[in-house]
Enzyme design. Structure first.
Site, PDB file in Angstrom:
ATOM      1  N   HIS A   1      -0.170  -5.926  -5.166  1.00  0.00           N
ATOM      2  CA  HIS A   1       0.546  -6.214  -3.919  1.00  0.00           C
ATOM      3  C   HIS A   1       1.374  -5.016  -3.517  1.00  0.00           C
ATOM      4  O   HIS A   1       1.888  -4.287  -4.362  1.00  0.00           O
ATOM      5  CB  HIS A   1       1.422  -7.466  -4.046  1.00  0.00           C
ATOM      6  CG  HIS A   1       2.364  -7.445  -5.212  1.00  0.00           C
ATOM      7  ND1 HIS A   1       1.952  -7.715  -6.495  1.00  0.00           N
ATOM      8  CD2 HIS A   1       3.690  -7.194  -5.293  1.00  0.00           C
ATOM      9  CE1 HIS A   1       2.986  -7.637  -7.318  1.00  0.00           C
ATOM     10  NE2 HIS A   1       4.062  -7.307  -6.612  1.00  0.00           N
TER      11      HIS A   1
ATOM     12  N   HIS B   1       4.645  -3.991  -1.320  1.00  0.00           N
ATOM     13  CA  HIS B   1       5.858  -4.445  -0.648  1.00  0.00           C
ATOM     14  C   HIS B   1       6.074  -3.573   0.593  1.00  0.00           C
ATOM     15  O   HIS B   1       6.083  -2.341   0.485  1.00  0.00           O
ATOM     16  CB  HIS B   1       7.088  -4.258  -1.545  1.00  0.00           C
ATOM     17  CG  HIS B   1       7.057  -5.005  -2.844  1.00  0.00           C
ATOM     18  ND1 HIS B   1       7.843  -6.124  -3.069  1.00  0.00           N
ATOM     19  CD2 HIS B   1       6.375  -4.789  -3.997  1.00  0.00           C
ATOM     20  CE1 HIS B   1       7.642  -6.548  -4.317  1.00  0.00           C
ATOM     21  NE2 HIS B   1       6.766  -5.763  -4.900  1.00  0.00           N
TER      22      HIS B   1
END
Ligand code: 5GP
Ligand code: ZN
Length: 112
Positions: free
Chosen positions: A98, A100
């Site tokens: 992921h 951010h």
């Protein structure tokens, strides 16, 4: 597989989505560290940057074409930070790749 982000992709756990296509999902972080804090993830399970390779890097490239659009849509017109934590020393807590997107205020110069 017991992966919280795969469950979000499957709709088994609700999320505050800001962008979705066939390969990528972006949603608000449940515990925002900045006024705007969005997570961008591939829909295929890749554990971390350590697991990126020639066979799956297309989706990473795609994510990076979408990040500027997602950031702009979220109102980040004065810059933002893109972070990915990989492994224990970086305190990666969710083992699904992921990115951010963080912004909405001036961020500290110190990265760690
Ligand atoms: P990491 O520490 O692995 O780089 O970041 C994981 C991020 O996922 C954290 O910022 C955390 O707040 C976020 N997060 C963990 N579980 C959930 C969840 O169920 N929903 C959402 N929206 N974010 C989550
Ligand atoms: Zn996963």
């Amino acid at each position: 597989m017991d992966c919280i982000f795969c469950k979000i992709i499957a709709g088994e756990i609700p999320s505050n989505k800001v962008y979705e296509d066939d390969r990528v999902l972006a949603f608000r972080d449940i515990n925002p560290q900045t006024p705007v804090h969005i997570l961008v993830i591939p829909k295929q399970h890749i554990a971390s940057v350590d697991e990126v390779n020639a066979d799956n890097s297309d989706v990473v490239a795609h994510i990076f074409t979408m990040i500027p659009k997602i950031a702009k849509e979220a109102g980040l017109t004065n810059g933002y930070r893109v972070i990915t934590n990989c492994g224990d020393d970086a305190c990666q807590s969710v083992k699904h790749l992921h990115f951010h997107i963080m912004g909405g205020r001036k961020l500290p110069e110190n990265m760690g």
